[in-house]
Design a protein around this motif. Structure first.
Motif, PDB file in Angstrom:
ATOM      1  N   TYR A  72       0.845  -1.190   0.000  1.00 59.10           N
ATOM      2  CA  TYR A  72       0.000   0.000   0.000  1.00 59.10           C
ATOM      3  C   TYR A  72       0.884   1.244   0.000  1.00 59.10           C
ATOM      4  N   THR A  73       0.340   2.367  -0.504  1.00 57.12           N
ATOM      5  CA  THR A  73       1.012   3.663  -0.402  1.00 57.12           C
ATOM      6  C   THR A  73       0.016   4.712   0.070  1.00 57.12           C
ATOM      7  N   LEU A  74       0.543   5.872   0.420  1.00 56.99           N
ATOM      8  CA  LEU A  74      -0.300   6.984   0.857  1.00 56.99           C
ATOM      9  C   LEU A  74      -1.251   7.433  -0.252  1.00 56.99           C
ATOM     10  N   ASP A  75      -0.831   7.281  -1.516  1.00 57.49           N
ATOM     11  CA  ASP A  75      -1.651   7.720  -2.655  1.00 57.49           C
ATOM     12  C   ASP A  75      -2.902   6.880  -2.855  1.00 57.49           C
ATOM     13  N   GLY A  76      -3.010   5.769  -2.135  1.00 53.09           N
ATOM     14  CA  GLY A  76      -4.147   4.892  -2.325  1.00 53.09           C
ATOM     15  C   GLY A  76      -3.834   3.665  -3.151  1.00 53.09           C
ATOM     16  N   TYR A  77      -2.553   3.492  -3.519  1.00 46.74           N
ATOM     17  CA  TYR A  77      -2.175   2.288  -4.264  1.00 46.74           C
ATOM     18  C   TYR A  77      -2.358   1.055  -3.385  1.00 46.74           C
ATOM     19  N   ALA A  78      -2.881   0.005  -3.979  1.00 49.94           N
ATOM     20  CA  ALA A  78      -3.004  -1.285  -3.292  1.00 49.94           C
ATOM     21  C   ALA A  78      -2.715  -2.379  -4.312  1.00 49.94           C
ATOM     22  N   GLY A  79      -1.740  -3.233  -4.008  1.00 50.71           N
ATOM     23  CA  GLY A  79      -1.384  -4.320  -4.908  1.00 50.71           C
ATOM     24  C   GLY A  79      -0.841  -5.494  -4.126  1.00 50.71           C
ATOM     25  N   SER A  80      -0.754  -6.632  -4.755  1.00 46.26           N
ATOM     26  CA  SER A  80      -0.298  -7.832  -4.059  1.00 46.26           C
ATOM     27  C   SER A  80       0.638  -8.642  -4.938  1.00 46.26           C
ATOM     28  N   ASP A  81       1.402  -9.514  -4.287  1.00 45.94           N
ATOM     29  CA  ASP A  81       2.306 -10.405  -4.995  1.00 45.94           C
ATOM     30  C   ASP A  81       2.474 -11.667  -4.158  1.00 45.94           C
ATOM     31  N   GLU A  82       2.750 -12.760  -4.828  1.00 48.95           N
ATOM     32  CA  GLU A  82       2.940 -14.042  -4.151  1.00 48.95           C
ATOM     33  C   GLU A  82       4.424 -14.279  -3.887  1.00 48.95           C
ATOM     34  N   PHE A  83       4.753 -14.751  -2.689  1.00 49.91           N
ATOM     35  CA  PHE A  83       6.148 -15.070  -2.379  1.00 49.91           C
ATOM     36  C   PHE A  83       6.641 -16.163  -3.322  1.00 49.91           C
ATOM     37  N   SER A  84       7.832 -15.948  -3.873  1.00 49.62           N
ATOM     38  CA  SER A  84       8.435 -16.938  -4.761  1.00 49.62           C
ATOM     39  C   SER A  84       9.844 -17.263  -4.277  1.00 49.62           C
ATOM     40  N   TYR A  85      10.384 -18.352  -4.773  1.00 51.90           N
ATOM     41  CA  TYR A  85      11.706 -18.828  -4.337  1.00 51.90           C
ATOM     42  C   TYR A  85      12.786 -18.186  -5.195  1.00 51.90           C
ATOM     43  N   GLN A  86      13.737 -17.490  -4.558  1.00 45.04           N
ATOM     44  CA  GLN A  86      14.865 -16.859  -5.252  1.00 45.04           C
ATOM     45  C   GLN A  86      16.095 -16.926  -4.354  1.00 45.04           C
TER      46      GLN A  86
END
Length: 248
Positions: A72-86
């Motif tokens: 999340y950000t102050l601007d209202g951004y909301a996004g997601s990601d899945e944990f991956s192996y690296q």
């Protein structure tokens, strides 16, 4: 399958969008009661308006694989990601664009306990304008080559302003000559300089304005300087040349 964004956490973060920020002094992470250790949420602290940057969390806990992290950000951004192996780690990351200049933050919410650590991470962000050069003045006198700039930098959100390090100006003077390679550099904290070249001749002048993170480089122009000494003999500069060793 992707999980939905945690509604309660999103409302908690969004409620701070109307926070009355003092320019460049806002510590949103502390205000939000979140872990602001910058080593735990990687990404740039200073970003340009409109730029897209990557923010990520690396964990040695492979139990996080396939779990979802929410950004999340102050601007209202909301996004997601899945944990991956690296590289033997569980990694979650997101590319985020910052459309508005000012104090901001990036938060990461991990809905599972991570080896006893909090599942909420935060990084304070300053979204700034880049340095600019709008006008250049170049003149020559017996005192030297005088250069003056009209420049601008972000006096609220740049690293130079926030950390009080000031702007640095790096000047380059390169003599235009087919026989004699001569150049020198100088650094100032002011947008003007009087340089005194060792040799007479024409010089190409270039300047870089650096705010501690971002910089702007511009060619000021060419200056004919007649007051220095004449070029030394070519064999003093390049003694390896064949004709410097040939007998008369």
């Amino acid at each position: 399958m992707k999980k939905s964004l945690p509604a309660l956490f999103f409302l908690f973060i969004s409620s701070f969008q109307s926070y009355a920020a003092t320019p460049y002094l806002v510590d949103y992470c502390t205000n939000l009661g979140l872990d602001g250790d910058t080593s735990k949420l990687q990404g740039d602290r200073y970003v340009l308006v409109g730029a897209t940057e990557t923010y990520k969390r690396e964990s040695s806990s492979l139990f996080l694989l396939d779990e979802i992290g929410y950004f999340y950000t102050l601007d209202g951004y909301a996004g997601s990601d899945e944990f991956s192996y690296q590289d033997f780690k569980a990694v979650v990351k997101k590319r985020i664009t910052f459309p508005n200049r000012g104090s901001n933050y990036v938060t990461l919410d991990i809905p599972v306990e991570e080896l006893g650590e909090t599942g909420h991470f935060c990084k304070n962000i300053n979204v700034q304008s880049a340095p600019t050069i709008s006008k250049k003045t170049l003149s020559v006198s017996s005192s030297g080559i005088y250069v003056e700039l009209n420049t601008a930098y972000d006096t609220e959100y740049s690293k130079a302003a926030v950390e009080g390090i000031g702007v640095v100006y790096r000047w380059s003077f390169v003599k235009v000559s087919v026989d004699h390679d001569y150049a020198f550099n100088q650094t100032t904290t002011t947008p003007f300089i009087t340089a005194d070249p060792r040799y007479a001749g024409e010089y190409e002048v270039t300047v870089t304005v650096d705010d501690g993170v971002y910089s702007k480089t511009s060619r000021v122009g060419f200056a004919g300087y007649p007051y220095g000494t004449q070029d030394p003999d070519i064999c003093e500069i390049k003694p390896w040349l064949t004709f410097c060793h040939d007998p008369l």
